[in-house]
Motif scaffolding. Structure first.
Motif, short mmCIF file in Angstrom:
data_model
loop_
_atom_site.label_atom_id
_atom_site.label_comp_id
_atom_site.label_asym_id
_atom_site.label_seq_id
_atom_site.Cartn_x
_atom_site.Cartn_y
_atom_site.Cartn_z
N ALA A 125 9.04 31.75 42.15
CA ALA A 125 9.54 30.36 42.16
C ALA A 125 9.96 29.95 43.57
CB ALA A 125 10.72 30.23 41.20
N LEU A 126 10.59 30.85 44.30
CA LEU A 126 11.01 30.52 45.66
C LEU A 126 9.80 30.34 46.58
CD1 LEU A 126 14.05 32.96 45.91
CD2 LEU A 126 14.14 30.45 45.81
N HIS A 165 22.09 46.80 46.66
CA HIS A 165 20.68 46.91 47.03
C HIS A 165 19.79 46.74 45.79
CE1 HIS A 165 17.23 48.16 49.38
NE2 HIS A 165 16.92 49.01 48.42
N ASP A 166 20.17 47.36 44.70
CA ASP A 166 19.40 47.23 43.45
C ASP A 166 19.45 45.79 42.93
OD1 ASP A 166 18.74 49.90 43.56
OD2 ASP A 166 20.32 50.53 42.17
N ASP A 167 20.62 45.15 43.03
CA ASP A 167 20.75 43.75 42.60
C ASP A 167 19.83 42.86 43.43
OD1 ASP A 167 22.64 44.46 40.74
OD2 ASP A 167 24.36 43.78 41.93
N PHE A 168 19.78 43.11 44.73
CA PHE A 168 18.92 42.32 45.60
C PHE A 168 17.45 42.51 45.23
CE2 PHE A 168 16.34 41.70 49.42
CZ PHE A 168 16.67 40.40 49.72
N ARG A 169 17.05 43.75 45.02
CA ARG A 169 15.66 44.03 44.64
C ARG A 169 15.30 43.35 43.33
NH1 ARG A 169 13.48 49.86 45.78
NH2 ARG A 169 11.63 48.63 45.41
N GLU A 170 16.23 43.37 42.37
CA GLU A 170 16.00 42.73 41.08
C GLU A 170 15.86 41.21 41.27
OE1 GLU A 170 18.40 41.97 36.95
OE2 GLU A 170 18.68 43.89 37.97
N PHE A 171 16.73 40.62 42.10
CA PHE A 171 16.66 39.19 42.38
C PHE A 171 15.31 38.82 42.97
CE2 PHE A 171 17.04 35.83 45.59
CZ PHE A 171 17.38 34.77 44.78
N VAL A 172 14.87 39.59 43.95
CA VAL A 172 13.58 39.31 44.60
C VAL A 172 12.44 39.43 43.58
CG1 VAL A 172 11.94 40.11 46.34
CG2 VAL A 172 14.36 39.93 46.91
N ALA A 173 12.49 40.44 42.76
CA ALA A 173 11.43 40.62 41.76
C ALA A 173 11.41 39.46 40.76
CB ALA A 173 11.63 41.95 41.02
N MET A 174 12.58 38.96 40.38
CA MET A 174 12.66 37.92 39.36
C MET A 174 12.38 36.52 39.91
SD MET A 174 13.55 39.38 36.44
CE MET A 174 14.34 38.11 35.51
N ARG A 175 12.81 36.22 41.12
CA ARG A 175 12.80 34.84 41.60
C ARG A 175 11.85 34.57 42.76
NH1 ARG A 175 13.24 31.93 38.28
NH2 ARG A 175 13.68 30.27 39.73
N SER A 176 11.19 35.57 43.29
CA SER A 176 10.37 35.34 44.48
C SER A 176 9.20 34.40 44.23
CB SER A 176 9.88 36.66 45.07
OG SER A 176 9.07 37.34 44.15
N GLU A 187 27.76 34.34 46.03
CA GLU A 187 28.12 34.13 44.63
C GLU A 187 26.94 33.59 43.81
OE1 GLU A 187 31.67 31.85 44.14
OE2 GLU A 187 32.70 32.96 45.72
N GLN A 188 26.17 32.66 44.39
CA GLN A 188 25.02 32.07 43.71
C GLN A 188 23.78 32.35 44.55
OE1 GLN A 188 26.07 27.95 43.39
NE2 GLN A 188 27.38 28.30 41.61
N PRO A 189 23.13 33.47 44.30
CA PRO A 189 22.03 33.90 45.17
C PRO A 189 20.88 32.91 45.28
CG PRO A 189 22.58 35.62 43.58
CD PRO A 189 23.39 34.43 43.24
N GLU A 190 20.43 32.34 44.17
CA GLU A 190 19.28 31.45 44.25
C GLU A 190 19.61 30.19 45.04
OE1 GLU A 190 15.59 29.59 41.77
OE2 GLU A 190 16.91 31.03 40.82
N ALA A 191 20.76 29.61 44.80
CA ALA A 191 21.16 28.41 45.54
C ALA A 191 21.29 28.74 47.03
CB ALA A 191 22.48 27.88 45.01
N TYR A 192 21.81 29.91 47.34
CA TYR A 192 21.98 30.32 48.73
C TYR A 192 20.62 30.47 49.42
CZ TYR A 192 23.85 32.93 52.71
OH TYR A 192 24.20 33.33 53.97
N VAL A 193 19.69 31.13 48.75
CA VAL A 193 18.35 31.34 49.34
C VAL A 193 17.62 30.00 49.48
CG1 VAL A 193 16.09 32.42 49.01
CG2 VAL A 193 18.18 33.73 48.59
N ARG A 194 17.73 29.12 48.49
CA ARG A 194 17.10 27.80 48.59
C ARG A 194 17.65 27.02 49.78
NH1 ARG A 194 14.35 25.58 44.08
NH2 ARG A 194 14.07 27.12 42.46
#
Length: 183
Positions: free
Chosen positions: A19-20, A6-17, A54-61
């Motif tokens: 650009a996405l 959950h913390d990893d996901f929140r960090e990902f959203v904070a860092m990449r939202s 495994e690759q969150p940004e590629a997956y979300v894109r």
């Protein structure tokens, strides 16, 4: 979901939202509200499978691309969204600033068809090879090539500053201009 995931996901959203969201805005033709909805859907889908990704940004894109393609397919029977006032054609290119060129390119992207816009964004903004674009849009590579060609011709017609007739010192490839739009 575990607390660390959950913390990893929140960090990902904070860092990449940011650009996405820019990518989503391009995919939706400049409609920020639709882009925010598109990104929310993609993040919700990613959240459900976060531990396996495994690759969150590629997956979300990929979710963004596919979700937008599905929206276009569902809306095929509806007419394109039109704007009440078309932008004035540009005048003298010599004094045009990068921001004016960016604005003109942005408006021109909005005038492409949905498929043309998707191909341009994926090929020149995301810099994906034709094969990957074809796989994402579920169409043949030849369709991607012809659509890209027609899209660039249309963009050059709408924004003459992008055309090959510009003097060499002012010429800049479309992919460079599109990447500048990222900010």
């Amino acid at each position: 979901m575990e607390a660390s995931s959950h913390d990893d996901f929140r960090e990902f959203v904070a860092m990449r939202s940011t650009a996405l969201l820019r990518l989503a805005v391009l995919l939706t033709g400049g409609d920020r509200h639709a882009a925010e909805d598109l990104l929310q859907i993609a993040l919700m889908k990613a959240y459900g499978r976060w531990a396996q990704i495994e690759q969150p940004e590629a997956y979300v894109r990929q979710i963004l691309y596919r979700q937008q393609v599905n929206r276009w397919r569902l809306r095929r029977h509806r007419a394109e969204t039109t704007v009440p006032v078309l932008p004035e054609p540009g005048g003298d290119v010599g004094g045009e600033s990068d921001s004016e060129l960016r604005i003109a390119l942005w408006a021109a992207l909005g005038r492409l068809t949905k498929r043309q816009r998707a191909v341009v964004v994926l090929r020149y903004f995301e810099d994906l090879p034709e094969g990957e674009v074809a796989a994402l849009l579920r169409c043949p590579v030849g369709t991607v090539r012809s659509t890209a060609h027609r899209s660039l011709e249309k963009l050059r017609g709408l924004v003459p500053e992008l055309g090959p007739e510009r003097p060499a010192e002012q010429a800049r490839p479309l992919s460079y201009t599109a990447k500048e739009m990222r900010g």
